[in-house]
Design a protein around this motif. Structure first.
Motif, PDB file in Angstrom:
ATOM      1  N   VAL B 168       0.845  -1.192   0.000  1.00 60.34           N
ATOM      2  CA  VAL B 168       0.000   0.000   0.000  1.00 60.34           C
ATOM      3  C   VAL B 168       0.887   1.252   0.000  1.00 60.34           C
ATOM      4  O   VAL B 168       1.831   1.346   0.790  1.00 60.34           O
ATOM      5  CB  VAL B 168      -0.910   0.020   1.253  1.00 60.34           C
ATOM      6  CG1 VAL B 168      -1.730   1.309   1.303  1.00 60.34           C
ATOM      7  CG2 VAL B 168      -1.822  -1.210   1.264  1.00 60.34           C
ATOM      8  N   ILE B 192      -2.297  -0.928  -3.914  1.00 61.61           N
ATOM      9  CA  ILE B 192      -3.356   0.012  -3.538  1.00 61.61           C
ATOM     10  C   ILE B 192      -2.701   1.346  -3.207  1.00 61.61           C
ATOM     11  O   ILE B 192      -1.741   1.392  -2.432  1.00 61.61           O
ATOM     12  CB  ILE B 192      -4.147  -0.515  -2.314  1.00 61.61           C
ATOM     13  CG1 ILE B 192      -4.876  -1.821  -2.677  1.00 61.61           C
ATOM     14  CG2 ILE B 192      -5.132   0.533  -1.807  1.00 61.61           C
ATOM     15  CD1 ILE B 192      -5.539  -2.514  -1.498  1.00 61.61           C
ATOM     16  N   PHE B 230      -7.700  -3.689 -10.180  1.00 62.32           N
ATOM     17  CA  PHE B 230      -6.505  -3.520  -9.350  1.00 62.32           C
ATOM     18  C   PHE B 230      -5.307  -3.370 -10.255  1.00 62.32           C
ATOM     19  O   PHE B 230      -5.302  -3.947 -11.330  1.00 62.32           O
ATOM     20  CB  PHE B 230      -6.319  -4.726  -8.412  1.00 62.32           C
ATOM     21  CG  PHE B 230      -7.197  -4.668  -7.197  1.00 62.32           C
ATOM     22  CD1 PHE B 230      -6.759  -4.036  -6.045  1.00 62.32           C
ATOM     23  CD2 PHE B 230      -8.462  -5.237  -7.218  1.00 62.32           C
ATOM     24  CE1 PHE B 230      -7.573  -3.981  -4.923  1.00 62.32           C
ATOM     25  CE2 PHE B 230      -9.276  -5.181  -6.103  1.00 62.32           C
ATOM     26  CZ  PHE B 230      -8.842  -4.562  -4.950  1.00 62.32           C
ATOM     27  N   PRO B 231      -4.258  -2.643  -9.823  1.00 63.07           N
ATOM     28  CA  PRO B 231      -4.140  -1.808  -8.636  1.00 63.07           C
ATOM     29  C   PRO B 231      -5.144  -0.659  -8.664  1.00 63.07           C
ATOM     30  O   PRO B 231      -5.540  -0.219  -9.727  1.00 63.07           O
ATOM     31  CB  PRO B 231      -2.709  -1.254  -8.713  1.00 63.07           C
ATOM     32  CG  PRO B 231      -2.017  -2.046  -9.741  1.00 63.07           C
ATOM     33  CD  PRO B 231      -3.035  -2.630 -10.629  1.00 63.07           C
ATOM     34  N   LYS B 232      -5.562  -0.201  -7.496  1.00 64.89           N
ATOM     35  CA  LYS B 232      -6.513   0.893  -7.470  1.00 64.89           C
ATOM     36  C   LYS B 232      -6.095   2.013  -6.532  1.00 64.89           C
ATOM     37  O   LYS B 232      -5.248   1.839  -5.663  1.00 64.89           O
ATOM     38  CB  LYS B 232      -7.910   0.391  -7.118  1.00 64.89           C
ATOM     39  CG  LYS B 232      -8.090  -0.090  -5.713  1.00 64.89           C
ATOM     40  CD  LYS B 232      -9.577  -0.143  -5.351  1.00 64.89           C
ATOM     41  CE  LYS B 232     -10.387  -1.101  -6.221  1.00 64.89           C
ATOM     42  NZ  LYS B 232     -11.781  -1.199  -5.753  1.00 64.89           N
ATOM     43  N   ALA B 247     -10.979   0.673   2.304  1.00 67.38           N
ATOM     44  CA  ALA B 247      -9.594   0.286   2.019  1.00 67.38           C
ATOM     45  C   ALA B 247      -9.345  -1.149   2.492  1.00 67.38           C
ATOM     46  O   ALA B 247      -8.729  -1.959   1.787  1.00 67.38           O
ATOM     47  CB  ALA B 247      -8.631   1.248   2.703  1.00 67.38           C
ATOM     48  N   ASP B 250     -10.910  -3.582   0.150  1.00 65.29           N
ATOM     49  CA  ASP B 250     -10.050  -3.771  -1.029  1.00 65.29           C
ATOM     50  C   ASP B 250      -8.936  -4.771  -0.748  1.00 65.29           C
ATOM     51  O   ASP B 250      -8.624  -5.631  -1.573  1.00 65.29           O
ATOM     52  CB  ASP B 250      -9.391  -2.440  -1.427  1.00 65.29           C
ATOM     53  CG  ASP B 250     -10.350  -1.512  -2.149  1.00 65.29           C
ATOM     54  OD1 ASP B 250     -11.421  -1.985  -2.579  1.00 65.29           O
ATOM     55  OD2 ASP B 250     -10.023  -0.314  -2.273  1.00 65.29           O
TER      56      ASP B 250
END
Lengths: 326, 326
Positions: B168, B192, B230-232, B247, B250
């Protein structure tokens, strides 16, 4: 072979001698390898520096057309242009990306141009060394620009970037649905992004794609080796020879700036050091893998570690203990 | 120290034993290193797997506030959360990014949370090994989520990504002029992207920044380990605890998908293999550098190569010849 004589001919810019010299450095025969080392040391005294341009583009972006148009523009300016390739896939596919010279028919007939296909070697390490040394030979032979082309399989872009003064990424316009995007890690090394095929029906798409990438580049942190407005994206049409002068002007701006700010020399120095350490690493690993017991142990432990049967630390300690006993 | 007893207590989830175990693996004393290896082998039998989340964010993005809010949300769900750090700068700065537990006051008092500051080690290799092994200990101790935090100095993000199941990237909203962008290479590893501070006056800027990064992510090629979308990128407010549930959802979506498609296991296996090979490499290099003549030769030739006085090939051959003579 008289290495001294071959070196003189390379330094005099004789194309046939250059081709022979590259064949020599590609050879794996031990006597040839010694001769190649001698040759490289002799031509090293020339001190000539070409502008080394790394160029990456996947099949379909119009890379051959671009190299032909761009190369012809440079030779028309009186510049001598060499084209080399890093193609790790050539051994697998049986062909090479530059094997077919008809791909660049006009350029290959141009006396100021030198085109050399990628050799058929399976491992990237060998291709990298050969290309790096071929670049040095082309520089010694007085070429002003060396284009190092790659299709970008595996790590090949990184390898090309490590032997280039600047790196150009060639892209095709993205259609609405077919936006595939660039391979991750490429944005990191690109100095200039060129969106090709900005002609005819594709022109609007090329301009949109260019704007998208320009926006993405602005999201990346500024690097010390870049002047203002770099890295940059622009559209070109290799087919209609559009935008090529501007692209060349960008390359000159960038390389002039890097020369003046000493980033050029620093980059070449760190690249040379990188390749030295890489050669030592490869040599040391080759020595490890020559030890059959040791390489069998590495294989076996690597599998056990991947399966979670032992920890990386414990497995490594067994290898190191073995290493110390060799 | 009775390693068997310590291992039992770690496996029973005793926080004090976990802290002692991590201190043991951090020690450089040879007898401690042997005990640490034994401890790791014993706890390995637990087979517990936490969700390992790598988290990167530069100072100022609100990383501590995020970890506190996010961690409290997870412990409120009954999950046990461990927070570790890879901070290669701690030795230099004299402090460590997690040294000051008051940074996360509520979370550090939470009985379901375990926070461990980064040790003061100068080289990334040592920090990497210690953190990787601390992760294994936290998993054995039954923690459900292990957050591995880094400020992203040098290669630390890559190191964290190589020990995480998902990565992340935490960003702050960009102002009009101050758009600095993320360090190159980070977009490559982010699963993410969370744009923090989506609250109050900064909310519109956070939403714009999020849209910019979402656009940039769409320019990257789809990776096999990613499900659709994804990735987002999404916005969060650590301060107002906004967007944190989304989050987390996800992260669950992503990790569930990777488990089902076997990318989870494949990634863990290849990470273990990577660390094994890295340990062997470090061990082999340490052995080289212990040879004073050899390391002096490496230094000297590295400088000569960087200055262009000799070629990488010739210099490497001298080292390899020496290596074979040792």
């Amino acid at each position: 072979m008289d290495i001294q004589e071959l070196a003189e001919k390379v330094l005099a810019g004789e194309r046939r001698a250059l081709a022979r010299a590259i064949t020599l450095i590609e050879s794996r025969r031990p006597d040839h390898r010694a001769e190649a080392a001698e040759l490289l040391d002799v031509v090293k005294r020339s001190d000539r520096q070409a502008l080394r341009i790394g160029l990456s583009g996947t099949p379909g972006v119009g890379k051959s057309t671009f190299i032909e148009s761009f190369g012809m523009m440079l030779t028309a300016k009186g510049l001598r242009v060499a084209v080399l390739a890093v193609d790790p896939s050539s051994a697998r596919s049986g062909g090479s990306i530059l094997g077919d010279k008809t791909r660049m028919e006009r350029l290959s007939r141009d006396p100021r141009a030198f085109i050399r296909p990628s050799p058929s070697q399976s491992e990237l390490g060998g291709v990298a060394r050969r290309t790096r040394e071929a670049v040095a030979l082309c520089e010694a032979a007085g070429y002003d620009v060396v284009l190092i082309e790659t299709v970008g399989v595996g790590q090949s872009e990184t390898v090309v970037a490590e032997m280039s003064d600047l790196f150009v990424l060639l892209l095709a316009p993205a259609g609405g649905d077919e936006l595939q995007g660039v391979k991750r890690g490429i944005m990191e090394i690109a100095d200039i992004i060129l969106v090709n095929k900005a002609d005819g029906e594709l022109k609007p798409a090329a301009m949109r794609t260019c704007a998208d990438y320009a926006g993405a580049l602005r999201l990346l942190r500024k690097r010390p080796q870049d002047p203002d407005n770099f890295p940059k994206a622009r559209t070109v049409s290799a087919l209609q020879e559009g935008g090529l002068e501007d692209a060349w002007a960008d390359m000159i701006t960038l390389s002039d700036w890097r020369r003046e700010t000493s980033h050029w020399d620093a980059r070449r120095a760190s690249q040379a050091r990188h390749w030295f350490e890489e050669e030592v690493r490869l040599g040391a690993l080759a020595r490890l893998s020559q030890d059959k017991e040791l390489s069998a142990l590495m294989d076996q432990l690597g599998t056990e570690v991947a399966k979670g049967l032992t920890s990386p630390r414990a497995a490594a300690e067994r290898v190191i203990a073995k290493l110390n006993a060799v």
